[in-house]
Design a protein around this motif. Structure first.
Motif, short mmCIF file in Angstrom:
data_model
loop_
_atom_site.label_atom_id
_atom_site.label_comp_id
_atom_site.label_asym_id
_atom_site.label_seq_id
_atom_site.Cartn_x
_atom_site.Cartn_y
_atom_site.Cartn_z
N LEU A 151 37.46 36.48 47.80
CA LEU A 151 38.00 37.59 46.79
C LEU A 151 37.14 37.26 45.64
CD1 LEU A 151 41.88 36.88 47.06
CD2 LEU A 151 40.72 39.00 47.18
N LEU A 152 36.79 35.95 45.26
CA LEU A 152 35.92 35.84 44.19
C LEU A 152 34.39 36.33 44.47
CD1 LEU A 152 35.48 34.18 41.55
CD2 LEU A 152 34.45 32.41 42.75
N ASP A 153 33.81 36.42 45.73
CA ASP A 153 32.57 37.38 46.15
C ASP A 153 32.87 38.60 45.87
OD1 ASP A 153 31.39 34.51 46.66
OD2 ASP A 153 31.69 34.94 48.92
N ARG A 154 34.00 39.19 46.36
CA ARG A 154 34.09 40.64 46.14
C ARG A 154 34.23 40.90 44.59
NH1 ARG A 154 33.57 45.76 48.15
NH2 ARG A 154 35.55 47.17 47.60
N GLY A 155 34.91 40.11 43.88
CA GLY A 155 35.03 40.38 42.52
C GLY A 155 33.51 40.57 42.12
N ARG A 156 32.57 39.59 42.43
CA ARG A 156 31.37 39.31 41.73
C ARG A 156 30.50 40.75 42.11
NH1 ARG A 156 30.66 33.07 43.11
NH2 ARG A 156 31.35 32.24 41.16
N GLN A 157 30.77 41.14 43.64
CA GLN A 157 30.03 42.27 43.82
C GLN A 157 30.27 43.64 43.30
OE1 GLN A 157 30.67 42.84 48.16
NE2 GLN A 157 29.76 45.10 47.94
N LEU A 158 31.71 43.82 42.97
CA LEU A 158 32.13 45.01 42.36
C LEU A 158 31.75 44.87 40.78
CD1 LEU A 158 35.77 45.04 43.42
CD2 LEU A 158 33.85 46.55 43.95
N GLY A 168 29.88 39.84 35.43
CA GLY A 168 29.94 38.83 36.09
C GLY A 168 31.14 37.92 36.41
N ASP A 169 31.10 36.60 36.23
CA ASP A 169 32.46 35.74 36.74
C ASP A 169 33.60 36.06 35.89
OD1 ASP A 169 31.22 34.71 38.51
OD2 ASP A 169 31.14 32.85 37.77
N ALA A 170 33.57 36.80 34.56
CA ALA A 170 34.84 37.17 33.98
C ALA A 170 35.61 38.16 34.89
CB ALA A 170 34.51 37.68 32.55
N TYR A 171 34.92 39.21 35.25
CA TYR A 171 35.55 40.20 35.99
C TYR A 171 36.04 39.68 37.43
CZ TYR A 171 36.58 44.48 38.66
OH TYR A 171 37.16 45.41 39.37
N ALA A 172 35.14 38.76 38.25
CA ALA A 172 35.31 38.15 39.26
C ALA A 172 36.52 37.40 39.19
CB ALA A 172 34.29 37.30 39.74
N GLN A 173 36.55 36.72 38.32
CA GLN A 173 38.06 35.79 37.96
C GLN A 173 39.26 36.53 37.99
OE1 GLN A 173 38.63 32.57 38.34
NE2 GLN A 173 36.34 31.89 38.33
N ARG A 174 39.26 37.69 37.23
CA ARG A 174 40.58 38.55 36.90
C ARG A 174 40.63 39.18 38.36
NH1 ARG A 174 39.60 43.24 33.37
NH2 ARG A 174 41.42 43.60 34.01
N TYR A 175 39.60 39.72 39.14
CA TYR A 175 39.93 40.33 40.44
C TYR A 175 40.52 39.19 41.24
CZ TYR A 175 38.77 42.63 44.57
OH TYR A 175 38.90 43.36 45.98
#
Length: 347
Positions: A151-158, A168-175
């Motif tokens: 999930l974290l990898d997917r968030g970073r990709q998006l 970056g990681d702010a969106y990935a963490q929310r995802y």
């Protein structure tokens, strides 16, 4: 003559002084006697009272239970299992050190709300593959660290591929958090259907998707606006498309889960149907066909009402309420969430 007068006055003065001194000493003796009498009388009275109390049988006051107090529901238990794979250590730390499960608002909202035959145990652990599941035999809802990593990898990709506000990681963490919440609530739905023997006439996987959506809409954090709640749900719906290829074999059509695309559109429908005016962009941006959107308001109301009616009979006596009162509380909670999210402050 003068001498006799002086002697007379001296004798008279002595007599007066003696009389005054005698009077003063008498008063003091009287006061002492009076004080002694009072003390003796008080002692006698206290002794008499003590004798009377000693003659009485001791009285034990029983603690009377509050007539208005009612029992709480069944509380969940939580466990973070340390992984063997060093690559999963960061996700164990994220979950364990931050006590992640105790900070998911929807899980905490229903912890102790329902009367269950046994507690649900939430476990975060290594599974050797990305997964999340409910184990009826153990009564456990399990979230795998491997799923958190994906999930974290997917968030970073998006965040890289799309034009998002949080890079970056702010969106990935929310995802990651949005999907953890939805997936855990989905599996909790399986647990509730099993433990409470709930009647589900359709596909169970669709039903628990609906429950997860309803719980996220009703029990989001008090600092989250309705827009943030819908954003979380849309992030969760994105996960349905990750493994979708558009090309399916018979096994995919026969699976207990609906196709990823179907789950995606079903969730868009529930979001849009909950407030068409607010979420009209879901339709205008092409995430939900107009033909389906027409039926979504009625569908969203039906889903919410159905799950409320299924759960209310199992609500603990401490929280029991009518359907009407529950809906009023949900509406009040949503207003408070939106107000809290919009309150200005100085950073």
């Amino acid at each position: 003559m003068k001498l006799r007068l002086i002697i007379f006055l001296s004798v008279a003065l002595g007599l007066v002084s003696g009389a005054f001194l005698y009077s003063l000493l008498s008063v003091k003796r009287h006061e002492k006697a009076l004080a002694a009498a009072r003390a003796e009388g008080r002692a006698d009275a206290e002794k008499a009272m003590a004798d009377e109390l000693a003659a009485l049988k001791p009285v034990v006051l029983k603690k009377v239970a509050n007539a208005e107090s009612k029992p709480d529901g069944t509380h969940f238990t939580y466990e973070y299992v340390k992984p063997h794979d060093p690559g999963l250590e960061p996700f164990y730390r994220l979950a364990h050190d931050g006590d992640l499960l105790h900070h998911l608002p929807e899980i905490q909202a229903i912890d102790g709300l329902l009367m269950l035959p046994k507690p649900i145990r939430f476990v975060m652990a290594e599974c050797r593959e990305p997964n999340a599941f409910y184990s009826p035999e153990r009564g456990e809802v399990v979230m795998c660290y491997e799923t958190m990593k994906v999930l974290l990898d997917r968030g970073r990709q998006l965040a890289t591929d799309q034009d998002v506000a949080d890079k970056g990681d702010a969106y990935a963490q929310r995802y990651l958090e949005a999907n953890l919440r939805f997936i855990l609530l989905h599996e909790t739905g399986h647990a509730l259907i099993d433990l409470l023997e709930m009647p589900i006439t359709g596909r169970e996987e669709d039903a628990v998707d609906q429950l997860a959506t309803t719980l996220m809409q009703r029990f989001a954090g008090m600092n989250e606006s309705s827009r943030q709640v819908s954003d979380n749900l849309r992030m969760a719906s994105n996960w349905f498309l990750v493994r979708s290829t558009g090309q399916y074999n018979l096994d995919a059509y026969a699976d207990e889960h609906a196709l990823g695309e179907q789950r995606y559109f079903n969730l868009q429908c529930l979001i849009y149907g909950s407030n068409p005016a607010r979420y009209v962009g879901i339709v205008t941006e092409g995430d939900l066909p107009e033909a389906r959107a027409k039926t979504c308001p009625a569908e969203a109301r039906r889903v919410s009402k159905s799950w409320l009616r299924l759960l209310l009979p199992h609500v603990a006596p401490k929280y029991e309420m009518t359907e009407e009162k529950a809906n009023r509380l949900f509406e009040q909670r949503e207003r408070e969430r939106n107000r809290n999210a919009e309150v200005p402050y100085v950073r």
